[in-house]
Design an enzyme around this catalytic site. Structure first.
Site, PDB file in Angstrom:
ATOM      1  N   LYS A  13       0.828  -1.210   0.000  1.00 40.57           N
ATOM      2  CA  LYS A  13       0.000   0.000   0.000  1.00 40.57           C
ATOM      3  C   LYS A  13       0.864   1.262   0.000  1.00 40.57           C
ATOM      4  O   LYS A  13       0.620   2.175  -0.765  1.00 40.57           O
ATOM      5  CB  LYS A  13      -0.920   0.048   1.238  1.00 40.57           C
ATOM      6  N   ARG A  88      -9.507   0.872   9.056  1.00 42.43           N
ATOM      7  CA  ARG A  88      -9.080  -0.470   9.447  1.00 42.43           C
ATOM      8  C   ARG A  88     -10.130  -1.179  10.292  1.00 42.43           C
ATOM      9  O   ARG A  88      -9.959  -2.339  10.628  1.00 42.43           O
ATOM     10  CB  ARG A  88      -7.783  -0.391  10.244  1.00 42.43           C
TER      11      ARG A  88
HETATM   12  P1  AMP Z   1       0.931   0.808   8.848  1.00 40.67           P
HETATM   13  O1  AMP Z   1       2.161   1.587   8.579  1.00 40.67           O
HETATM   14  O2  AMP Z   1      -0.262   1.279   8.045  1.00 40.67           O
HETATM   15  O3  AMP Z   1       1.143  -0.693   8.714  1.00 40.67           O
HETATM   16  O4  AMP Z   1       0.534   1.069  10.380  1.00 40.67           O
HETATM   17  C1  AMP Z   1       1.411   0.721  11.420  1.00 40.67           C
HETATM   18  C2  AMP Z   1       0.648   0.565  12.726  1.00 40.67           C
HETATM   19  O5  AMP Z   1       0.015   1.821  13.042  1.00 40.67           O
HETATM   20  C3  AMP Z   1      -0.500  -0.431  12.690  1.00 40.67           C
HETATM   21  O6  AMP Z   1      -0.061  -1.769  12.916  1.00 40.67           O
HETATM   22  C4  AMP Z   1      -1.375   0.098  13.817  1.00 40.67           C
HETATM   23  O7  AMP Z   1      -0.843  -0.216  15.092  1.00 40.67           O
HETATM   24  C5  AMP Z   1      -1.267   1.610  13.636  1.00 40.67           C
HETATM   25  N1  AMP Z   1      -2.299   2.115  12.696  1.00 40.67           N
HETATM   26  C6  AMP Z   1      -2.118   2.692  11.480  1.00 40.67           C
HETATM   27  N2  AMP Z   1      -3.286   3.023  10.913  1.00 40.67           N
HETATM   28  C7  AMP Z   1      -4.238   2.644  11.794  1.00 40.67           C
HETATM   29  C8  AMP Z   1      -5.661   2.689  11.800  1.00 40.67           C
HETATM   30  N3  AMP Z   1      -6.354   3.194  10.767  1.00 40.67           N
HETATM   31  N4  AMP Z   1      -6.313   2.189  12.877  1.00 40.67           N
HETATM   32  C9  AMP Z   1      -5.648   1.686  13.952  1.00 40.67           C
HETATM   33  N5  AMP Z   1      -4.315   1.597  14.006  1.00 40.67           N
HETATM   34  C10 AMP Z   1      -3.600   2.069  12.946  1.00 40.67           C
END
Ligand code: AMP
Length: 218
Positions: A13, A88
């Site tokens: 993504k 999410r």
């Molecule tokens: P990502 O870089 O999108 O994989 O996000 C890293 C971490 O940030 C995730 O594993 C969650 O702990 C937190 N996170 C990011 N976006 C969200 C969201 N929309 N809802 C809840 N936690 C989030």
């Protein structure tokens, strides 16, 4: 251009969002990047988010919805955005519909990127990120290691804490149980474009653009 990039952690993504953001000249909004910046700043938000992120779980809906509401209401995203990592949960998807209503946003597409879990575990264990500009690299295909300078800004590259195998597996579990089902929330409105994301970055990028063209103006 208003896109939501949907799919499991490590499906690409962030990489695709960076490319599409350049190609369509709209900002890339990554909720994960917003949280990582808060952790790096040592802000109150960062302190609350760090342990949750390191365990592979989700930060509360209340915090995440507040962040996205603020970003989408800002003039920077008025002409469009690539939203990566949100929604999410079903509560986030419903809140996003309300935010779109408030901002009179009617046209958007959801790009649903697909890859199987074992490929994702492989990919994430080889992922490196630049902590300064957020650019993503791969140890194998880019021939880089943690600590090497970012090819663009020279900041030493790092492996994310949550890219350790055990945490990746927990993130996948959370994805399948909580996030994946919300694609049904969008399915009936004809906004979902499903893309097989197992090919190279270029192939996936071309496929996304092809599907966007075929789906008509947004
Ligand atoms: P990502 O870089 O999108 O994989 O996000 C890293 C971490 O940030 C995730 O594993 C969650 O702990 C937190 N996170 C990011 N976006 C969200 C969201 N929309 N809802 C809840 N936690 C989030």
């Amino acid at each position: 251009m208003r896109l939501l990039l949907f799919g499991p952690p490590g499906v690409g993504k962030g990489t695709q969002a960076q490319l599409l953001s350049k190609e369509f000249s709209v900002p890339h909004v990554s909720t994960g990047d917003v949280l990582r910046a808060a952790v790096a700043d040592g802000s109150e938000l960062g302190k609350r988010a760090k342990a949750v992120m390191d365990s592979g779980n989700l930060v509360t809906d209340e915090i995440m919805i507040g962040i996205v509401r603020e970003v989408l209401a800002s003039p920077k995203t008025a002409q469009g955005f690539i939203l990566d990592g949100f929604p999410r949960t079903l509560a986030q998807a419903i809140a996003l519909s309300h935010i779109f209503e408030e901002l009179d946003i009617r046209d958007f597409k959801v790009i649903d990127l697909k890859a199987d879990d074992e490929e994702i575990v492989q990919r994430l264990s080889n992922r490196l990120v630049c902590p300064k500009d957020g650019r993503i690299y791969n140890k194998l295909t880019d021939g880089l290691a943690a600590g090497d300078p970012c090819p663009v800004c020279q900041t030493p590259l790092v492996q994310r804490n949550d890219d350790k195998e055990q945490t990746v597996r927990e993130r996948l579990r959370v994805y399948h149980s909580t996030t994946e089902p919300i694609i049904h929330y969008y399915a009936n409105s004809g906004v979902v474009l499903s893309v097989e994301a197992t090919g190279s970055v270029d192939v996936v990028n071309r496929e996304i653009k092809l599907m966007l063209r075929e789906s008509g103006p947004d």
